[in-house]
Motif scaffolding. Structure first.
Motif, short mmCIF file in Angstrom:
data_model
loop_
_atom_site.label_atom_id
_atom_site.label_comp_id
_atom_site.label_asym_id
_atom_site.label_seq_id
_atom_site.Cartn_x
_atom_site.Cartn_y
_atom_site.Cartn_z
N PRO A 213 42.87 33.66 36.78
CA PRO A 213 42.05 32.89 37.33
C PRO A 213 41.14 31.92 36.57
O PRO A 213 41.51 31.89 35.60
CB PRO A 213 40.17 34.08 37.52
N PRO A 214 40.50 30.87 37.12
CA PRO A 214 39.92 30.32 36.54
C PRO A 214 38.61 30.99 35.45
O PRO A 214 38.57 32.38 35.53
CB PRO A 214 38.35 29.40 36.62
N TYR A 215 39.22 29.63 33.66
CA TYR A 215 38.33 30.83 32.55
C TYR A 215 37.28 30.78 33.02
O TYR A 215 36.73 32.22 32.38
CB TYR A 215 38.67 28.92 31.84
N THR A 218 36.49 34.72 33.43
CA THR A 218 37.14 35.88 33.33
C THR A 218 36.21 35.99 31.69
O THR A 218 35.26 35.50 31.92
CB THR A 218 38.80 35.11 32.55
N ASN A 219 36.20 37.89 31.59
CA ASN A 219 36.25 37.58 30.44
C ASN A 219 35.81 37.42 29.22
O ASN A 219 34.58 37.65 29.06
CB ASN A 219 35.96 39.78 30.11
N SER A 220 37.13 36.81 28.82
CA SER A 220 37.05 36.71 27.54
C SER A 220 36.07 34.62 27.96
O SER A 220 36.29 34.62 26.66
CB SER A 220 38.44 36.61 27.03
N ASN A 232 41.28 40.56 32.64
CA ASN A 232 40.35 39.85 32.51
C ASN A 232 39.52 39.62 33.24
O ASN A 232 38.72 38.37 32.88
CB ASN A 232 41.13 38.79 31.91
N LEU A 233 39.53 39.71 34.17
CA LEU A 233 38.82 39.66 35.84
C LEU A 233 37.44 40.00 35.62
O LEU A 233 37.85 41.07 35.27
CB LEU A 233 39.83 39.47 36.44
N LYS A 234 36.50 39.29 35.35
CA LYS A 234 35.34 39.89 35.75
C LYS A 234 35.39 40.78 36.81
O LYS A 234 35.23 40.36 38.23
CB LYS A 234 34.33 39.20 35.91
N ALA A 235 34.22 41.81 36.40
CA ALA A 235 34.38 43.23 37.21
C ALA A 235 33.76 42.67 39.51
O ALA A 235 33.59 42.68 40.05
CB ALA A 235 33.43 44.22 36.93
N GLY A 282 47.30 33.53 32.17
CA GLY A 282 48.80 35.04 31.96
C GLY A 282 46.78 36.23 31.89
O GLY A 282 45.63 35.10 31.82
N CYS A 283 46.98 36.79 33.13
CA CYS A 283 45.82 37.65 33.00
C CYS A 283 46.66 39.37 33.25
O CYS A 283 47.22 38.82 34.18
CB CYS A 283 44.98 37.41 34.25
#
Length: 537
Positions: A213-215, A218-220, A232-235, A282-283
């Motif tokens: 996903p676009p940065y 993401t969680n990081s 890493n994809l936000k909930a 990557g994710c």
């Protein structure tokens, strides 16, 4: 954030589609001549190389083929015979192994060969137009090039502009900013290659796929993965990510006339190596997360009326992971995608995955492969390794399509051609000629048939006028002799066309080989790949 609606079941696959196609191919009237001989690919210059539609058919998920026994089409004339004559009994010539080819036993119908566009298209797309078009010709031309017809467009996530850690050409531009606005002018290099392919290619099938996903989703805050290799994809961004992917599909359809037959939101999602500050996008998605995004993407495609595009999943690195996760997916998730994608880098459960795809009524693609983790000594070693991988995949996994990772790469063992930025030129290397030995002669619409040797694959052309046999000899020192029993072919011509790639040959055209009494005796030199085209007039 848009509120996520309950997932809807996607359209059911037509489970008998490929079987019907295979049977139709068996009985279709012959109307075309056999494929003409192809010359060697014209070389480019130079040396460097990345590692590791409506140009499309319809959207339905194919069934995926199982083996079907079908009677021979009759004792017609081979080697000068006539329908009323009995076939001879073929015995092995001294020092050879007897191999039987049986076109009455059908395996998978074949959609074609292909490659992803990242990262070579992002690289080459920046060259002058004539120079980049020459590379496209090397990929799509079925006579002098690879003749690929399937292409995977990478929907870049777009990295945080404050990060500088991805390798050259691997940082793919994204399209959506944190405020939600889209900038479709981004990714001009990959787009230039895609549009040229759409102009020049034939029988094209396009897939869009995502690595991250676009940065900012993401969680990081990083498009190469999370801090610990986990999700890493936000909930609260699953609907936003699905919107991002489906809007790109809509944009390419409406703006450029490109219909992506499939949309893949995942890439090796089970892997734990997608971590922040990595070398590429990557994710990771755990099983529940995979199901959630698959269902959400399917829901939004339907909601937006993008009926010609369906979901594919899940591009696992290991075939064993694919089997395990598919067996764990819920009925709602299975209904939400029509095509199984898998990479053949790792795992051994090819036959199990084939059986599972067939039972689920899903089309099956080998969507990415290469010499990952292999000790490759030179170009010929890379070519022979990949020939073995292709044959094993086609025989045991039985995919309806086989795709390379990418055609141009800085690592020669991963490349079909090297790329020279100074001259903006390309040079075919051994893997190019090896791949062409399959892809020029086993064309879209062919059907794989039974051949009782693990070192060979055989396919009957769509017009039923020829049979192509590809033979690999992986012995580095000794040649191998075979007597090919052709008595089960409906008819055969007087001679077979032959082409070979070895340490000293680049898909060299060999003298035609005589066929006598439905019997073809061949010698395959050490460490070589030979393609035979047997006419069935």
């Amino acid at each position: 954030m848009r509120k996520t609606a309950p997932p809807e079941a996607a359209r059911s696959s037509l489970k008998i589609r490929a079987l019907v196609a295979s049977l139709a191919a068996l009985t279709a009237a012959a109307s075309c001549s056999p494929s003409p001989p192809a010359g060697a690919a014209s070389p480019g210059a130079g040396g460097q190389g990345g590692s590791g539609g409506s140009a499309t058919a319809g959207s339905g998920g194919g069934p995926s083929s199982s083996t079907n026994s079908v009677g021979s089409t009759g004792a017609v004339g081979g080697s000068g015979g006539s329908p009323s004559e009995p076939r001879p009994t073929v015995t092995a010539a001294p020092g050879t192994q007897l191999v039987t080819i049986d076109p009455g036993v059908l395996h998978q119908p074949f959609e074609g060969w292909g490659t992803s566009l990242c990262w070579w298209a992002h690289h080459v797309g920046g060259w002058a137009e004539a120079r980049r078009n020459a590379v496209v010709e090397a990929v799509v031309d079925p006579v002098n090039g690879l003749g690929y017809n399937i292409f995977r467009y990478n929907i870049g996530g777009g990295e945080n502009p404050s990060h500088e850690h991805m390798q050259q050409h691997r940082e793919m531009p994204g399209f959506q900013a944190p405020d939600g606005t889209f900038t479709w002018e981004n990714d001009e290099n990959q787009r230039a290659i895609l549009l040229r392919i759409a102009e020049r290619g034939k029988d094209l099938i396009f897939e869009a796929f995502s690595n991250s996903p676009p940065y900012w989703m993401t969680n990081s805050g990083c498009a190469s993965g999370s801090r610990d290799g986990g999700d890493n994809l936000k909930a609260d961004h699953y609907d936003d990510f699905a919107h991002y992917l489906t809007e790109l599909v809509r944009h390419y359809r409406d703006k450029h006339g490109i219909t992506f037959r499939t949309l893949e939101p995942l890439n090796e999602p089970h892997a734990g190596w997608w971590k922040s500050n990595g070398s590429q996008e990557g994710c990771h998605f755990d099983l529940a997360s995979q199901e959630k995004i698959i269902q959400e993407v399917a829901r939004q495609l339907a909601e937006k009326g993008l009926d010609e595009t369906v979901v594919s999943a899940a591009d696992e690195n290991s075939m064993d992971d694919a089997v395990r996760n598919l067996r764990a997916f819920s009925a709602a998730t299975l209904a939400a995608f029509q095509q199984i994608n898998v990479h053949s880098y790792a795992g051994s459960q090819r036959k199990e995955l084939r059986q599972l795809a067939t039972s689920l009524g899903k089309r099956l693609w080998q969507s990415e492969s290469g010499p990952l983790g292999q000790n490759i000594s030179d170009d010929t070693d890379a070519a022979l390794f990949m020939a073995e991988r292709i044959i094993q995949d086609l025989r045991d996994l039985k995919p309806e399509a086989w795709l390379d990772w990418q055609s141009g790469d800085p690592s020669r063992s991963w490349a079909s051609f090297t790329l020279n930025d100074r001259d903006q030129s390309y040079t075919p290397i051994k893997r190019f000629y090896m791949h062409a030995g399959f892809s020029r002669y086993i064309r879209p619409g062919a059907t794989f048939v039974e051949v009782d040797s693990d070192d060979m694959v055989a396919a009957v052309s769509a017009d039923r006028r020829s049979l192509t046999l590809v033979v690999r000899n992986g012995d580095r020192n000794a040649s191998r002799g075979y007597t090919l029993d052709l008595t089960r072919l409906p008819t055969v011509g007087p001679a077979a066309e032959a082409h070979r790639t070895s340490r000293t040959e680049d898909l060299a055209r060999l003298p035609d080989m005589a066929i006598e009494d439905y019997r073809l005796v061949v010698t395959i030199p050490a460490f070589s790949v030979t393609t035979f085209v047997i006419p069935m007039p």
